[in-house]
Write an enzyme that holds these catalytic residues in place. Structure first.
Site, short mmCIF file in Angstrom:
data_model
loop_
_atom_site.label_atom_id
_atom_site.label_comp_id
_atom_site.label_asym_id
_atom_site.label_seq_id
_atom_site.Cartn_x
_atom_site.Cartn_y
_atom_site.Cartn_z
N SER A 21 0.85 -1.00 -0.13
CA SER A 21 0.06 -0.17 -0.12
C SER A 21 1.19 1.32 -0.17
O SER A 21 0.84 1.63 1.31
CB SER A 21 -1.31 0.00 1.20
OG SER A 21 -0.24 0.19 2.28
N HIS A 130 -3.76 -5.43 3.10
CA HIS A 130 -3.27 -6.76 3.38
C HIS A 130 -3.87 -7.40 3.48
O HIS A 130 -3.56 -8.70 4.14
CB HIS A 130 -2.31 -6.20 4.39
CG HIS A 130 -1.53 -5.08 3.86
ND1 HIS A 130 -1.11 -4.21 5.16
CD2 HIS A 130 -1.34 -4.39 3.23
CE1 HIS A 130 0.07 -3.53 4.57
NE2 HIS A 130 -0.12 -3.93 3.20
N GLU A 139 -4.91 -1.63 9.25
CA GLU A 139 -4.59 -2.21 10.93
C GLU A 139 -4.77 -2.01 12.15
O GLU A 139 -5.15 -0.64 12.26
CB GLU A 139 -2.42 -1.48 10.32
CG GLU A 139 -2.19 -2.51 9.13
CD GLU A 139 -0.72 -1.29 9.14
OE1 GLU A 139 0.46 -1.03 10.29
OE2 GLU A 139 -0.43 -1.37 8.15
N GLU A 179 0.77 -9.22 7.24
CA GLU A 179 1.93 -8.66 7.70
C GLU A 179 1.90 -9.58 9.03
O GLU A 179 2.03 -9.11 10.73
CB GLU A 179 1.29 -7.65 7.78
CG GLU A 179 1.99 -6.34 7.32
CD GLU A 179 1.49 -4.85 7.62
OE1 GLU A 179 1.04 -5.51 8.61
OE2 GLU A 179 2.00 -4.24 7.09
N ASP A 211 -4.06 1.93 11.16
CA ASP A 211 -4.09 2.64 10.08
C ASP A 211 -4.78 2.89 9.57
O ASP A 211 -5.11 1.33 8.75
CB ASP A 211 -2.69 1.65 9.75
CG ASP A 211 -2.04 2.16 8.34
OD1 ASP A 211 -2.43 3.23 7.52
OD2 ASP A 211 -1.30 1.72 7.41
N GLU A 253 -3.49 5.86 11.75
CA GLU A 253 -2.43 6.62 10.95
C GLU A 253 -3.50 6.33 9.93
O GLU A 253 -3.98 5.81 9.27
CB GLU A 253 -1.23 5.62 10.54
CG GLU A 253 -0.39 5.61 9.59
CD GLU A 253 0.00 3.98 9.15
OE1 GLU A 253 0.75 3.32 10.95
OE2 GLU A 253 0.76 4.06 8.51
N ASP A 279 1.40 8.33 6.82
CA ASP A 279 2.41 7.50 6.11
C ASP A 279 2.85 7.96 5.13
O ASP A 279 3.08 8.93 4.25
CB ASP A 279 2.04 6.64 6.97
CG ASP A 279 3.01 5.41 5.77
OD1 ASP A 279 4.18 5.42 5.35
OD2 ASP A 279 2.09 3.80 6.25
N LYS A 304 9.77 4.87 7.29
CA LYS A 304 10.01 4.02 6.47
C LYS A 304 11.32 4.30 6.12
O LYS A 304 10.86 4.83 4.50
CB LYS A 304 8.56 3.24 5.44
CG LYS A 304 7.52 3.18 6.14
CD LYS A 304 6.39 2.73 5.43
CE LYS A 304 5.13 2.40 6.18
NZ LYS A 304 3.90 3.04 4.97
N HIS A 332 7.68 -1.47 9.24
CA HIS A 332 8.33 -2.45 8.53
C HIS A 332 7.65 -1.97 7.24
O HIS A 332 6.78 -0.88 7.16
CB HIS A 332 8.19 -3.73 9.36
CG HIS A 332 6.73 -3.65 9.35
ND1 HIS A 332 6.01 -5.02 9.31
CD2 HIS A 332 5.86 -3.10 8.99
CE1 HIS A 332 4.84 -4.79 9.35
NE2 HIS A 332 4.58 -3.88 9.94
N LYS A 355 6.33 -0.16 13.81
CA LYS A 355 5.36 -1.43 13.70
C LYS A 355 6.38 -2.42 13.23
O LYS A 355 7.12 -1.43 11.90
CB LYS A 355 4.40 -0.29 12.55
CG LYS A 355 3.07 0.24 12.76
CD LYS A 355 2.34 0.66 12.35
CE LYS A 355 2.59 0.38 10.49
NZ LYS A 355 1.72 1.45 9.80
C1 PEP Z 1 1.51 0.80 6.04
O1 PEP Z 1 0.79 0.90 5.07
O2 PEP Z 1 1.76 1.17 7.27
C2 PEP Z 1 2.13 -0.74 5.05
C3 PEP Z 1 3.40 -1.20 6.81
O3 PEP Z 1 2.15 -0.96 4.77
P1 PEP Z 1 2.69 -1.36 3.07
O4 PEP Z 1 4.48 -2.01 3.64
O5 PEP Z 1 2.16 -1.62 2.28
O6 PEP Z 1 2.52 -0.39 2.65
MG MG Z 2 0.52 2.94 6.73
#
Ligand code: PEP
Ligand code: MG
Length: 381
Positions: A21, A130, A139, A179, A211, A253, A279, A304, A332, A355
């Site tokens: 995503s 996911h 999430e 996940e 999230d 999030e 994010d 990230k 992650h 996370k």
């Molecule tokens: C997220 O959206 O925070 C996530 C960890 O998913 P992805 O790695 O698919 O972006």
């Molecule tokens: Mg996210």
């Protein structure tokens, strides 16, 4: 993408995860037409290896600066963020090893951070992209703070308990999402929160986060669709307000799409103690964090490293986040590897949280286990 870097007797490895995503402003993960990474690998073995072996280097930061210049694009689209970050992480590991310090410590020193254990954000129930949208939000997170070894033990206990409750509810084994969290199918929006709240009630110092990953909830009439029902942005904001009132929330999030800065700001203004996290909105990009700061859009930024493509810029994103007075939460990706760099990064920057997924997959557990190991090592010093 896995990179090996050799310097004298030292050999280090780094591997880079991959998101599903993704925000549209993320650095580019270079893939071949068939989904492979032959071009990105050729870039590492060709141009990047030529640069790295062409001279001596005095720091990982110096290597990152040269890699960013070599790529020459704003989003690593020439060499690939996967190629550049793989080398960047390996370089950070190499310089930590050369200095004889733990990886987390090298990161703390590099960015001028006070290292500390992050809260664990465990993705207990997976939905959204996911998990084929069996649950609307991506999430459903159990948040637990305090000493990592104790926090992890609480999380293991709570995760097992949730598995038992879900199994008896559905009378069958519950599938896992991407996940490593359970992905039951509930049409009732509140049901997963009731289940998490029951776990929170059993353990002090725990709370709920989500999230929403709302990019994936957008419909084509300017709003969002959750479990078949359409919401205007204001209606969705009212839904969040109701959930916050009813359940012990810690953070939300990506409550809205990456383009909806104004809606983020409205929710942030009325969320009180509940943290609103960017994010896809901010994509670990110092420039986008600055724009969000001007709009007072959020109160925390998800970090990230592969969204920006180098350790250097991920550190700058944390510094920009802190300058705004906001919390940094490390994360992650949905497509993970056994590399536990993100755990060292989270500890090194003294992140508010990390996370790393649910406990149903080895590559998720390894991040939490690395944090337990770091804690033990730090206590022994
Ligand atoms: C997220 O959206 O925070 C996530 C960890 O998913 P992805 O790695 O698919 O972006
Ligand atoms: Mg996210």
């Amino acid at each position: 993408m896995e990179v090996t870097l050799i310097a004298g007797e030292m050999v280090v490895h780094a591997s880079v995860p991959s998101g599903k995503s993704t925000g549209s402003h993320e650095a580019l993960e270079l893939r071949d037409a068939d989904g492979g990474m032959e071009t990105a690998i050729a870039n590492v073995e060709g141009e990047i290896a030529a640069l790295i072996t062409s001279r001596e280097w005095s720091s990982a930061d110096e290597i990152d600066t040269a890699l960013i210049a070599l790529d020459g694009t704003p989003n690593k689209s020439r060499l690939g963020a996967n190629a550049v970050l793989g080398v960047s992480i390996a370089a950070q590991r190499l310089f930590a090893e050369a200095a004889g310090v733990p990886l987390w410590k090298a990161i703390a020193e590099r960015g001028g951070f006070s290292a500390a254990a992050p809260r664990l954000y465990l993705n207990f129930m997976n939905g959204g992209e996911h998990a084929d949208f069996r649950l609307p939000f991506q999430e459903y997170i159990f948040v637990v703070g305090g000493k990592t070894s104790e926090a992890y033990a609480i999380a293991q206990d709570a995760f097992a308990k949730l598995g038992t409750v879900l199994k008896s509810n559905f009378n069958t084994e519950i599938p896992m999402g991407d996940e490593g969290g359970y992905s039951p199918k509930f049409d009732d929006i509140e049901k997963p929160f009731e289940m998490l709240a029951a776990l929170v009630a059993e353990h002090s110092g725990t709370s709920i986060a989500i999230d929403a990953a709302a990019n994936a909830l957008r419909n084509d009439i300017g709003g969002y669709t959750l479990t078949g029902k359409d919401y205007t942005p204001d209606e969705l904001r009212a839904l969040y307000a109701g959930l916050i009132k009813k359940f012990p929330f810690h953070s939300i999030e990506d409550p809205f799409a990456e383009t909806a800065m104004g809606d983020f700001a409205k929710l942030t203004a009325e969320a009180g103690e509940v943290i609103i996290v960017g994010d896809d909105l901010t994509v670990t990009n110092p420039e986008r964090i600055k724009t969000a700061r001007e709009a007072k859009a959020i109160t925390a930024v998800l970090i990230k490293p592969n969204q920006i493509g180098s350790v250097k810029e991920a550190i700058e994103a944390v510094q920009m986040t802190r300058a705004a007075g906001w919390a940094a939460i490390c994360s992650h990706r949905s497509g993970e590897t056994d590399d536990t760099f993100i755990a060292d990064f989270a500890y090194g920057i003294g992140a508010h949280g990390i996370k790393a997924g649910g406990l149903g997959q080895k590559e998720r557990r390894e991040k939490y286990e690395r944090l337990v190991e770091i804690e033990k090592g730090a206590e022994a010093v």
